[in-house]
Design an enzyme around this catalytic site. Sequence first.
Site, PDB file in Angstrom:
ATOM      1  N   GLY A 171       0.834  -1.207   0.000  1.00 16.80           N
ATOM      2  CA  GLY A 171       0.000   0.000   0.000  1.00 16.80           C
ATOM      3  C   GLY A 171       0.860   1.245   0.000  1.00 16.80           C
ATOM      4  O   GLY A 171       1.490   1.562   0.997  1.00 16.80           O
ATOM      5  N   VAL A 174       0.145   7.894   1.122  1.00 16.02           N
ATOM      6  CA  VAL A 174       1.083   8.857   1.688  1.00 16.02           C
ATOM      7  C   VAL A 174       1.962   8.215   2.772  1.00 16.02           C
ATOM      8  O   VAL A 174       3.198   8.332   2.753  1.00 16.02           O
ATOM      9  CB  VAL A 174       0.270  10.025   2.305  1.00 16.02           C
ATOM     10  CG1 VAL A 174       1.165  10.966   3.082  1.00 16.02           C
ATOM     11  CG2 VAL A 174      -0.458  10.774   1.211  1.00 16.02           C
ATOM     12  N   GLY A 176       2.410   4.901   3.474  1.00 15.09           N
ATOM     13  CA  GLY A 176       3.164   3.751   2.970  1.00 15.09           C
ATOM     14  C   GLY A 176       4.416   4.208   2.233  1.00 15.09           C
ATOM     15  O   GLY A 176       5.500   3.633   2.390  1.00 15.09           O
ATOM     16  N   SER A 295       2.208   6.946  14.508  1.00 12.58           N
ATOM     17  CA  SER A 295       1.831   8.362  14.548  1.00 12.58           C
ATOM     18  C   SER A 295       2.944   9.243  14.018  1.00 12.58           C
ATOM     19  O   SER A 295       4.122   8.943  14.179  1.00 12.58           O
ATOM     20  CB  SER A 295       1.510   8.793  15.974  1.00 12.58           C
ATOM     21  OG  SER A 295       1.282  10.193  15.991  1.00 12.58           O
ATOM     22  N   LYS A 350      -2.923   3.773  20.303  1.00 13.47           N
ATOM     23  CA  LYS A 350      -2.886   4.754  19.203  1.00 13.47           C
ATOM     24  C   LYS A 350      -4.222   5.496  19.111  1.00 13.47           C
ATOM     25  O   LYS A 350      -4.280   6.698  18.858  1.00 13.47           O
ATOM     26  CB  LYS A 350      -2.564   4.060  17.865  1.00 13.47           C
ATOM     27  CG  LYS A 350      -2.662   4.981  16.646  1.00 13.47           C
ATOM     28  CD  LYS A 350      -1.686   6.125  16.737  1.00 13.47           C
ATOM     29  CE  LYS A 350      -1.792   7.297  15.831  1.00 13.47           C
ATOM     30  NZ  LYS A 350      -2.663   7.502  14.794  1.00 13.47           N
ATOM     31  N   HIS A 353      -4.238   7.948  21.800  1.00 18.31           N
ATOM     32  CA  HIS A 353      -3.328   9.019  21.354  1.00 18.31           C
ATOM     33  C   HIS A 353      -4.123  10.023  20.516  1.00 18.31           C
ATOM     34  O   HIS A 353      -4.029  11.231  20.707  1.00 18.31           O
ATOM     35  CB  HIS A 353      -2.188   8.392  20.524  1.00 18.31           C
ATOM     36  CG  HIS A 353      -1.395   9.372  19.710  1.00 18.31           C
ATOM     37  ND1 HIS A 353      -1.877   9.943  18.554  1.00 18.31           N
ATOM     38  CD2 HIS A 353      -0.157   9.906  19.885  1.00 18.31           C
ATOM     39  CE1 HIS A 353      -0.991  10.767  18.051  1.00 18.31           C
ATOM     40  NE2 HIS A 353       0.068  10.759  18.846  1.00 18.31           N
ATOM     41  N   ASN A 354      -4.922   9.496  19.612  1.00 17.81           N
ATOM     42  CA  ASN A 354      -5.698  10.391  18.756  1.00 17.81           C
ATOM     43  C   ASN A 354      -6.756  11.153  19.550  1.00 17.81           C
ATOM     44  O   ASN A 354      -7.039  12.312  19.269  1.00 17.81           O
ATOM     45  CB  ASN A 354      -6.359   9.607  17.625  1.00 17.81           C
ATOM     46  CG  ASN A 354      -5.362   9.266  16.532  1.00 17.81           C
ATOM     47  OD1 ASN A 354      -4.159   9.215  16.781  1.00 17.81           O
ATOM     48  ND2 ASN A 354      -5.844   9.023  15.333  1.00 17.81           N
ATOM     49  N   GLU A 357      -5.026  13.825  21.116  1.00 17.54           N
ATOM     50  CA  GLU A 357      -4.726  14.761  20.010  1.00 17.54           C
ATOM     51  C   GLU A 357      -5.940  15.662  19.719  1.00 17.54           C
ATOM     52  O   GLU A 357      -5.799  16.875  19.564  1.00 17.54           O
ATOM     53  CB  GLU A 357      -4.347  13.917  18.787  1.00 17.54           C
ATOM     54  CG  GLU A 357      -4.221  14.614  17.463  1.00 17.54           C
ATOM     55  CD  GLU A 357      -4.016  13.581  16.327  1.00 17.54           C
ATOM     56  OE1 GLU A 357      -3.056  12.796  16.386  1.00 17.54           O
ATOM     57  OE2 GLU A 357      -4.833  13.561  15.383  1.00 17.54           O
ATOM     58  N   ARG A 602     -32.895   6.513  41.562  1.00 17.60           N
ATOM     59  CA  ARG A 602     -32.882   5.175  40.970  1.00 17.60           C
ATOM     60  C   ARG A 602     -33.654   4.191  41.848  1.00 17.60           C
ATOM     61  O   ARG A 602     -34.387   3.330  41.367  1.00 17.60           O
ATOM     62  CB  ARG A 602     -31.436   4.676  40.788  1.00 17.60           C
ATOM     63  CG  ARG A 602     -30.644   5.468  39.746  1.00 17.60           C
ATOM     64  CD  ARG A 602     -29.214   4.972  39.628  1.00 17.60           C
ATOM     65  NE  ARG A 602     -29.151   3.655  39.007  1.00 17.60           N
ATOM     66  CZ  ARG A 602     -28.608   2.580  39.560  1.00 17.60           C
ATOM     67  NH1 ARG A 602     -28.090   2.663  40.776  1.00 17.60           N
ATOM     68  NH2 ARG A 602     -28.609   1.430  38.927  1.00 17.60           N
ATOM     69  N   HIS A 608     -33.532   0.199  42.666  1.00 19.65           N
ATOM     70  CA  HIS A 608     -32.155  -0.189  42.341  1.00 19.65           C
ATOM     71  C   HIS A 608     -31.253  -0.244  43.575  1.00 19.65           C
ATOM     72  O   HIS A 608     -30.075  -0.562  43.441  1.00 19.65           O
ATOM     73  CB  HIS A 608     -31.576   0.768  41.288  1.00 19.65           C
ATOM     74  CG  HIS A 608     -32.261   0.655  39.958  1.00 19.65           C
ATOM     75  ND1 HIS A 608     -32.282  -0.503  39.228  1.00 19.65           N
ATOM     76  CD2 HIS A 608     -32.995   1.554  39.250  1.00 19.65           C
ATOM     77  CE1 HIS A 608     -32.970  -0.316  38.116  1.00 19.65           C
ATOM     78  NE2 HIS A 608     -33.419   0.928  38.114  1.00 19.65           N
TER      79      HIS A 608
HETATM   80  C1  6PG Z   1      -1.139  10.687  13.797  1.00 18.86           C
HETATM   81  C2  6PG Z   1      -2.515  11.206  13.500  1.00 18.86           C
HETATM   82  C3  6PG Z   1      -3.049  10.524  12.296  1.00 18.86           C
HETATM   83  C4  6PG Z   1      -4.255  11.240  11.708  1.00 18.86           C
HETATM   84  C5  6PG Z   1      -5.569  10.652  12.126  1.00 18.86           C
HETATM   85  C6  6PG Z   1      -6.530  11.521  12.869  1.00 18.86           C
HETATM   86  O1  6PG Z   1      -0.956  10.283  14.931  1.00 18.86           O
HETATM   87  O2  6PG Z   1      -0.291  10.713  12.912  1.00 18.86           O
HETATM   88  O3  6PG Z   1      -3.353  10.972  14.578  1.00 18.86           O
HETATM   89  O4  6PG Z   1      -3.236   9.197  12.622  1.00 18.86           O
HETATM   90  O5  6PG Z   1      -4.168  12.574  11.829  1.00 18.86           O
HETATM   91  O6  6PG Z   1      -6.095  10.221  10.931  1.00 18.86           O
HETATM   92  O7  6PG Z   1      -7.407  12.045  12.004  1.00 18.86           O
HETATM   93  P1  6PG Z   1      -8.823  12.683  12.120  1.00 18.86           P
HETATM   94  O8  6PG Z   1      -8.633  14.020  12.751  1.00 18.86           O
HETATM   95  O9  6PG Z   1      -9.147  12.781  10.665  1.00 18.86           O
HETATM   96  O10 6PG Z   1      -9.750  11.788  12.857  1.00 18.86           O
END
Ligand code: 6PG
Length: 627
Positions: A171, A174, A176, A295, A350, A353-354, A357, A602, A608
């Site tokens: 794959g 970008v 890959g 990431s 991960k 992590h997002n 983020e 409740r 409950h």
């Molecule tokens: C990373 C990013 C990456 C990407 C995600 C989040 O750690 O490199 O988190 O995985 O930015 O696709 O994207 P969305 O904001 O589109 O949910």
Amino acid sequence: MNNVIFIMGVSGCGKSSIGQLLSQRLKIPFFDGDDFHPQSNIDKMSSGKPLNDEDRHEWLVTLNELAKQQLPKNSCVIACSALKKKYRDLLSTEIKNQVKWVHLSGSFNQIIERINRRENHFMPADLLQSQFDALEIPEHALEVNISMQPEEIVNKIVETIEMKSEFGLFGLGVMGKSLSRNLAQKGFAISLFNREVKGIEEDVAVNFKNNHKELETAQPFSDIKAFVNSLQTPRRIMLMVNAGKITDSVIEDLIPHLTEGDILIDGGNSNYLKTKERYDYLKAKNIHFIGVGVSGGEEGALKGPSIMPGGNKEIYNLVKPYLESIAAKDAKNLPCCTYIGEEGSGHFVKMVHNGIEYVEMQLLAEVYSILKLAGNNPDKIATILESWKSKADSYLLGITVDILRKKEGDDWLVNKIVDKAGNKGTGNWTTIATAELGAPSTLIASALFARYTSFYKEERLLASENYDIQPSVINLDVEAVLDAYQFARIINHFQGLKLISEAGKAYGWNLNLSELARIWTNGCIIKSDFMAELIDVLKKDDNILKHQTIINQLKLLKPSINKVVAQCVLSELAVPCLSDAVHFFNSYTTANSSANIIQAQRDYFGAHTYQRNDDASGKFHHTNWQH
Ligand code: 6PG
């Protein structure tokens, strides 16, 4: 292409005999490096003195010249101890891409026994020890243990140098592409695959290879079978395809060509529950599956991402050298890649992590909206954020400064971007997981819902007319906004890490959160100075709010976030994550909350039951509330 195969290792490892056998098998010339020493070296050695770097220089240059003369005619095998990296660099000067290293390795005892067993050979232990001391293990050599039979050793070397690649990348999107270049730059022999779709994706792998110098020796494919056959066994294939159904269909396409023991590595943002399913599904076919969080975006993938691998540890060890080599390095130069745990744990962390983020991004957006309402243009906001770097530096803060400075004509580009925030699903999954695991990551949910709300653009336009809400000018000092931002970031990290810790307990993963913080200090989107601080904080406890330095910081910052959030509410400015940070903190630090009312309700309508403060047994009580 012709190659020079250097057989290296300490004295007595069997370089000459293996080199000879190999050259006979491949029908190419063999040269024993020892035959090329200058007279001065021979004299020195015969007087029992060891050679130093200076003595070896001329000899290594001679061997490099020999290799360069041979290459245009034929491949060849050269036996040479090549113990240090600088010796190997000298030997491969100008022919780096055509040199293959085979390291014959063995323990000190194994080798000394072998030498002393040979007739008329005796090596004093300290001489051999000096060789082991000098040996710098090569990073990219085929390592072969001398305990195997010579025949087996030669077979293994032949299989490797038959130009089979050691790693396959499936794959070439970008990510890959960037990972492939990263692997090739680290000297790995790789195969590349991209599908062929007439008129849409044609000759992707070949064109990609041709456009990048570092891919000179990479093998490009658009045929799955040929791609799989180009790999050494057990095959290591990293899938860099869209998460979801495509991952499953790619796995199905690959299965008929794989053999038992092969390893598939899913480097996409896959759902951790699907990773567990795929792991079990492939296990039944004796194919290994590793779910890897990656990431860092396009640049991180090329220069060094943060890598979060999950699955069976022994299998991970078979792909570890590749993943660790391409990963970013932390402040101590250690790879930002560490084994996370069993099953889908790599993809779980991960995903979180997002989630973290999303919140870090949303907080910066909220800070931007406050500073904008205070009358600052994007340049001024950028300058303010830039000045925060000394106290609150992070990758996301840095890119936000760049974004705010970008102009198009007379205006700032941000002013032209439609205020609808998209997403690819990981924030959604994190919010589902946080609800399912009973760990309140309220800020992640808020950041996600802020994106969803932004998507109601037309409704928002209408509502803003219907309700005529006009944010009034806000008056806040910049220091207070910075404090509020820092306060909310601490809560964000607490909640994200708490969610990971709860998942670890629920799924029986043995997670090391301090290590996780360490691999998030570079390469990834949420890298920050605060993340680096968390490495030590998390060594003590998974709950960062228990740590005295965090307690001190939050106490100091709290008055500012109270003021900022209150002022935003009064000014009609939406700051969902900043306010959630306050509300979560207030709830979390409330010794006696209003949950007694919920329990009573409740019990009232559903029997409950509830527990009583005046009954230490913990027994559950029920009251007939209407009588
Ligand atoms: C990373 C990013 C990456 C990407 C995600 C989040 O750690 O490199 O988190 O995985 O930015 O696709 O994207 P969305 O904001 O589109 O949910």
